[in-house]
Design an enzyme around this catalytic site. Structure first.
Site, PDB file in Angstrom:
ATOM      1  N   PHE A  12       0.820  -1.228   0.000  1.00 39.56           N
ATOM      2  CA  PHE A  12       0.000   0.000   0.000  1.00 39.56           C
ATOM      3  C   PHE A  12       0.853   1.276   0.000  1.00 39.56           C
ATOM      4  N   THR A  37       3.764 -10.864  -1.052  1.00 41.41           N
ATOM      5  CA  THR A  37       2.924 -11.651  -0.149  1.00 41.41           C
ATOM      6  C   THR A  37       1.468 -11.346  -0.481  1.00 41.41           C
ATOM      7  N   PHE A  78      10.107  -0.063   3.496  1.00 46.10           N
ATOM      8  CA  PHE A  78       8.693  -0.202   3.854  1.00 46.10           C
ATOM      9  C   PHE A  78       8.319  -1.650   4.152  1.00 46.10           C
ATOM     10  N   THR A 121       6.065   3.047  12.743  1.00 45.05           N
ATOM     11  CA  THR A 121       4.693   3.352  13.119  1.00 45.05           C
ATOM     12  C   THR A 121       4.619   3.963  14.514  1.00 45.05           C
ATOM     13  N   ASP A 122       3.564   4.724  14.758  1.00 47.44           N
ATOM     14  CA  ASP A 122       3.368   5.260  16.114  1.00 47.44           C
ATOM     15  C   ASP A 122       2.980   4.164  17.103  1.00 47.44           C
ATOM     16  N   GLU A 123       2.622   2.964  16.596  1.00 49.72           N
ATOM     17  CA  GLU A 123       2.206   1.887  17.511  1.00 49.72           C
ATOM     18  C   GLU A 123       3.340   1.410  18.412  1.00 49.72           C
ATOM     19  N   TYR A 148       2.627  -7.277  16.339  1.00 53.56           N
ATOM     20  CA  TYR A 148       3.056  -6.396  15.232  1.00 53.56           C
ATOM     21  C   TYR A 148       3.897  -5.247  15.757  1.00 53.56           C
ATOM     22  N   THR A 151       7.348  -6.111  17.080  1.00 54.47           N
ATOM     23  CA  THR A 151       8.385  -6.378  16.067  1.00 54.47           C
ATOM     24  C   THR A 151       8.815  -5.085  15.365  1.00 54.47           C
ATOM     25  N   LYS A 152       7.884  -4.137  15.206  1.00 52.12           N
ATOM     26  CA  LYS A 152       8.289  -2.851  14.621  1.00 52.12           C
ATOM     27  C   LYS A 152       9.190  -2.095  15.607  1.00 52.12           C
ATOM     28  N   ASN A 178      -2.474   5.469   8.104  1.00 54.05           N
ATOM     29  CA  ASN A 178      -2.585   5.965   6.726  1.00 54.05           C
ATOM     30  C   ASN A 178      -3.903   5.515   6.090  1.00 54.05           C
ATOM     31  N   ARG A 212      -7.916   7.020  16.362  1.00 55.09           N
ATOM     32  CA  ARG A 212      -6.733   6.977  15.503  1.00 55.09           C
ATOM     33  C   ARG A 212      -6.554   8.353  14.854  1.00 55.09           C
ATOM     34  N   ASN A 247     -13.225   5.527  15.935  1.00 57.53           N
ATOM     35  CA  ASN A 247     -13.601   4.664  14.810  1.00 57.53           C
ATOM     36  C   ASN A 247     -15.065   4.871  14.432  1.00 57.53           C
ATOM     37  N   ARG A 271     -10.946  -6.285  19.452  1.00 62.96           N
ATOM     38  CA  ARG A 271      -9.585  -6.797  19.210  1.00 62.96           C
ATOM     39  C   ARG A 271      -8.905  -7.008  20.570  1.00 62.96           C
TER      40      ARG A 271
HETATM   41  P1  NAD Z   1       1.378  -3.565   3.364  1.00 60.16           P
HETATM   42  O1  NAD Z   1       1.099  -4.768   4.190  1.00 60.16           O
HETATM   43  O2  NAD Z   1       0.291  -2.994   2.527  1.00 60.16           O
HETATM   44  O3  NAD Z   1       2.636  -3.835   2.405  1.00 60.16           O
HETATM   45  C1  NAD Z   1       3.766  -4.503   2.837  1.00 60.16           C
HETATM   46  C2  NAD Z   1       4.594  -4.882   1.613  1.00 60.16           C
HETATM   47  O4  NAD Z   1       5.780  -5.565   2.070  1.00 60.16           O
HETATM   48  C3  NAD Z   1       3.876  -5.840   0.663  1.00 60.16           C
HETATM   49  O5  NAD Z   1       4.062  -5.445  -0.661  1.00 60.16           O
HETATM   50  C4  NAD Z   1       4.555  -7.178   0.922  1.00 60.16           C
HETATM   51  O6  NAD Z   1       4.550  -8.046  -0.208  1.00 60.16           O
HETATM   52  C5  NAD Z   1       5.965  -6.735   1.288  1.00 60.16           C
HETATM   53  N1  NAD Z   1       6.677  -7.737   2.099  1.00 60.16           N
HETATM   54  C6  NAD Z   1       6.207  -8.403   3.188  1.00 60.16           C
HETATM   55  N2  NAD Z   1       7.145  -9.283   3.632  1.00 60.16           N
HETATM   56  C7  NAD Z   1       8.234  -9.138   2.824  1.00 60.16           C
HETATM   57  C8  NAD Z   1       9.517  -9.748   2.782  1.00 60.16           C
HETATM   58  N3  NAD Z   1       9.865 -10.699   3.666  1.00 60.16           N
HETATM   59  N4  NAD Z   1      10.385  -9.359   1.825  1.00 60.16           N
HETATM   60  C9  NAD Z   1      10.032  -8.403   0.911  1.00 60.16           C
HETATM   61  N5  NAD Z   1       8.827  -7.811   0.902  1.00 60.16           N
HETATM   62  C10 NAD Z   1       7.926  -8.160   1.851  1.00 60.16           C
HETATM   63  O7  NAD Z   1       1.920  -2.476   4.411  1.00 60.16           O
HETATM   64  P2  NAD Z   1       1.754  -0.898   4.433  1.00 60.16           P
HETATM   65  O8  NAD Z   1       0.488  -0.556   5.129  1.00 60.16           O
HETATM   66  O9  NAD Z   1       2.016  -0.376   3.074  1.00 60.16           O
HETATM   67  O10 NAD Z   1       2.947  -0.508   5.417  1.00 60.16           O
HETATM   68  C11 NAD Z   1       4.244  -0.260   4.897  1.00 60.16           C
HETATM   69  C12 NAD Z   1       5.164   0.141   6.035  1.00 60.16           C
HETATM   70  O11 NAD Z   1       4.643   1.305   6.695  1.00 60.16           O
HETATM   71  C13 NAD Z   1       5.303  -0.914   7.138  1.00 60.16           C
HETATM   72  O12 NAD Z   1       6.624  -0.909   7.576  1.00 60.16           O
HETATM   73  C14 NAD Z   1       4.362  -0.422   8.242  1.00 60.16           C
HETATM   74  O13 NAD Z   1       4.806  -0.876   9.505  1.00 60.16           O
HETATM   75  C15 NAD Z   1       4.512   1.075   8.097  1.00 60.16           C
HETATM   76  N6  NAD Z   1       3.366   1.887   8.525  1.00 60.16           N
HETATM   77  C16 NAD Z   1       2.118   1.632   8.071  1.00 60.16           C
HETATM   78  C17 NAD Z   1       1.061   2.466   8.444  1.00 60.16           C
HETATM   79  C18 NAD Z   1      -0.342   2.220   7.913  1.00 60.16           C
HETATM   80  O14 NAD Z   1      -1.281   2.868   8.372  1.00 60.16           O
HETATM   81  N7  NAD Z   1      -0.568   1.319   6.974  1.00 60.16           N
HETATM   82  C19 NAD Z   1       1.286   3.558   9.284  1.00 60.16           C
HETATM   83  C20 NAD Z   1       2.600   3.788   9.748  1.00 60.16           C
HETATM   84  C21 NAD Z   1       3.633   2.959   9.352  1.00 60.16           C
HETATM   85  O1  DAU Z   2      -0.914   3.700  13.576  1.00 61.58           O
HETATM   86  C1  DAU Z   2      -0.218   3.137  12.507  1.00 61.58           C
HETATM   87  C2  DAU Z   2      -0.746   1.731  12.244  1.00 61.58           C
HETATM   88  O2  DAU Z   2      -2.046   1.880  11.689  1.00 61.58           O
HETATM   89  C3  DAU Z   2       0.165   0.939  11.305  1.00 61.58           C
HETATM   90  O3  DAU Z   2       1.391   0.707  11.938  1.00 61.58           O
HETATM   91  C4  DAU Z   2      -0.470  -0.414  10.918  1.00 61.58           C
HETATM   92  O4  DAU Z   2       0.332  -1.053   9.952  1.00 61.58           O
HETATM   93  C5  DAU Z   2      -1.848  -0.138  10.339  1.00 61.58           C
HETATM   94  O5  DAU Z   2      -2.486  -1.369  10.044  1.00 61.58           O
HETATM   95  C6  DAU Z   2      -2.683   0.671  11.333  1.00 61.58           C
HETATM   96  O6  DAU Z   2      -2.955  -0.105  12.519  1.00 61.58           O
HETATM   97  P1  DAU Z   2      -4.421  -0.149  13.198  1.00 61.58           P
HETATM   98  O7  DAU Z   2      -4.531  -1.404  13.961  1.00 61.58           O
HETATM   99  O8  DAU Z   2      -4.708   1.123  13.894  1.00 61.58           O
HETATM  100  O9  DAU Z   2      -5.307  -0.166  11.853  1.00 61.58           O
HETATM  101  P2  DAU Z   2      -6.607  -1.021  11.401  1.00 61.58           P
HETATM  102  O10 DAU Z   2      -6.975  -0.493  10.052  1.00 61.58           O
HETATM  103  O11 DAU Z   2      -6.406  -2.483  11.535  1.00 61.58           O
HETATM  104  O12 DAU Z   2      -7.691  -0.563  12.465  1.00 61.58           O
HETATM  105  C7  DAU Z   2      -7.995   0.810  12.704  1.00 61.58           C
HETATM  106  C8  DAU Z   2      -8.967   0.872  13.865  1.00 61.58           C
HETATM  107  O13 DAU Z   2     -10.224   0.314  13.456  1.00 61.58           O
HETATM  108  C9  DAU Z   2      -8.538   0.056  15.067  1.00 61.58           C
HETATM  109  O14 DAU Z   2      -8.928   0.738  16.246  1.00 61.58           O
HETATM  110  C10 DAU Z   2      -9.317  -1.247  14.931  1.00 61.58           C
HETATM  111  C11 DAU Z   2     -10.602  -0.814  14.267  1.00 61.58           C
HETATM  112  N1  DAU Z   2     -11.254  -1.791  13.367  1.00 61.58           N
HETATM  113  C12 DAU Z   2     -10.480  -2.429  12.435  1.00 61.58           C
HETATM  114  C13 DAU Z   2     -11.063  -3.320  11.550  1.00 61.58           C
HETATM  115  C14 DAU Z   2     -10.236  -4.049  10.520  1.00 61.58           C
HETATM  116  C15 DAU Z   2     -12.633  -1.987  13.436  1.00 61.58           C
HETATM  117  O15 DAU Z   2     -13.336  -1.382  14.287  1.00 61.58           O
HETATM  118  N2  DAU Z   2     -13.205  -2.859  12.559  1.00 61.58           N
HETATM  119  C16 DAU Z   2     -12.489  -3.535  11.613  1.00 61.58           C
HETATM  120  O16 DAU Z   2     -13.081  -4.318  10.828  1.00 61.58           O
END
Ligand code: NAD
Ligand code: DAU
Length: 334
Positions: A12, A37, A78, A121-123, A148, A151-152, A178, A212, A247, A271
């Site tokens: 993403f 993946t 990423f 991530t802020d998590e 999760y 490990t981050k 995001n 969030r 949410n 959760r």
């Molecule tokens: P995502 O799950 O959409 O994408 C992860 C990508 O990494 C995928 O394309 C997957 O194929 C690849 N990948 C997984 N394992 C791999 C491996 N062993 N080798 C090579 N590639 C591999 O994740 P995202 O939401 O795009 O998040 C990207 C980064 O941003 C992550 O590090 C996440 O912790 C961080 N982040 C995400 C958010 C969010 O809200 N999504 C917010 C803050 C930080």
């Molecule tokens: O804060 C950054 C993080 O944001 C990133 O590090 C993670 O990769 C990203 O997945 C995200 O984590 P969250 O756990 O906050 O995101 P998620 O989209 O899974 O859930 C957002 C909120 O919504 C959370 O409080 C859980 C809730 N939720 C989630 C799902 C999937 C629901 O209420 N219903 C749902 O079906």
């Protein structure tokens, strides 16, 4: 032309970063390393202007990573397992990719003395109380809650240790939640939007009171480029739009934007260990590097995001079925 290696560039945020870089920074030659993946897809890079070299491979593969880093000037990392619910179900892939994978990358960067930016991530900071104005800062103590985020946190600490012990030229950023196009349908906003588009009722965990801070993916990626250009080595920068919502409020906004009646959703089991509230203080990024979110209001970025899912059903239909099957299995296993 400098070569930028983007790990996880078919996921993403990574794919949006590739697109953003191709459109705004044509001086870079772009290379992606991605294991493809369930969360990564080649099609996420379709239509990106210019040439993108996608290497299908694993960041835990030391030889491959070493060779790719040797041919690159800058690496933006990423690649990760990114979904909290999946980490609660099976933490092992999270340890492998997020911890071992980051270690492999750091060793290659150290060997070849390359510039690294680590995406986090802020998590990693745990959560904040619901009824306070407190925000995470770059000084907040690490206190992750889920497999999760643990490990981050481990990956961040490895990067910091490699900077201090080996002089690796790395910066870190910790962004809030995001949203935007190409986000996997397992995540909150795309799951609810696609539920509504397929005639399912949205699913709110617990009472929906968890908060969030929502940041558009392009604002996240603009910040990463500012840090690459002007960030100080060894420093951490927090990224967040400042738009905090429960949410339930987010779901109400989705329902309004999709012309659906208020309250059209189901409350489902919460959760385990659900973090209450995230909020980043991004003053350092704003004052040092001049970052401002283009989408300071979630509503401005959410409307085009919903349109994207409405017009790109081909992209999410298969992954949606798989994600919902995973959710059913996870629920049954609790
Ligand atoms: P995502 O799950 O959409 O994408 C992860 C990508 O990494 C995928 O394309 C997957 O194929 C690849 N990948 C997984 N394992 C791999 C491996 N062993 N080798 C090579 N590639 C591999 O994740 P995202 O939401 O795009 O998040 C990207 C980064 O941003 C992550 O590090 C996440 O912790 C961080 N982040 C995400 C958010 C969010 O809200 N999504 C917010 C803050 C930080
Ligand atoms: O804060 C950054 C993080 O944001 C990133 O590090 C993670 O990769 C990203 O997945 C995200 O984590 P969250 O756990 O906050 O995101 P998620 O989209 O899974 O859930 C957002 C909120 O919504 C959370 O409080 C859980 C809730 N939720 C989630 C799902 C999937 C629901 O209420 N219903 C749902 O079906």
């Amino acid at each position: 032309m400098p070569t930028i290696l983007i790990t996880g560039g078919a996921g993403f945020i990574g794919a949006n970063f590739v697109r953003y870089t191709a459109e705004n920074r044509p001086e870079y030659t772009i290379r992606v390393l991605d294991a493809l993946t369930y969360a990564g897809d080649r099609s996420n890079l379709t239509g990106v202007p210019g040439r993108v070299d996608l290497v299908h491979g694993d960041i835990c593969d030391a030889d491959l990573v070493n060779a790719l880093v040797a041919e690159s000037d800058t690496i933006v990392h990423f690649a990760a397992e990114s979904h909290v619910d999946n980490s609660l179900d099976d933490p092992e892939p999270f340890l492998r990719t997020n911890v071992t994978g980051t270690f492999r990358l750091l060793e290659a960067v150290r060997r070849h003395d390359r510039r690294l930016h680590h995406i986090s991530t802020d998590e990693v900071f745990g959560d904040l109380p619901l009824d306070s104005d407190a925000r995470f800062t770059e000084q907040t103590r690490y206190d992750p809650s889920s497999p999760y985020s643990a490990t981050k946190a481990a990956s961040d600490l490895l990067v910091r240790a490699w900077v201090r012990s080996y002089g690796v030229r790395a910066t870190l950023s910790n962004c809030a939640n995001n949203y935007g196009p190409y986000q996997h349908v397992e995540k909150f906003i795309p799951r609810q939007v696609t539920n509504l588009l397929t005639g399912e009722r949205p699913k709110l965990y617990g009472e929906g009171i968890n908060v969030r801070e929502w940041t558009h993916v392009d604002d996240h990626n603009a910040a990463v480029h500012l840090i690459l250009d002007g960030g100080r080595i060894g420093e951490t920068y927090l990224i967040g739009s400042g738009d905090e919502r429960s949410n339930r409020q987010v779901l109400d906004l989705v329902l309004t934007l999709m012309d659906r009646p208020a309250g059209e959703y189901d409350h489902v089991g919460d959760r385990p260990g659900h973090d209450l509230r995230y909020a980043n203080d991004s003053t350092k990024l704003r004052t040092e590097l001049g970052w401002r979110p283009r989408y300071a209001d979630l509503a401005d970025g959410l409307a085009p995001t919903i349109d994207w899912y409405r017009t790109n059903g081909w992209w999410w239909t298969g992954p949606k079925e798989a994600a919902e099957a995973r959710y059913r299995r996870q629920l049954a296993g609790r």
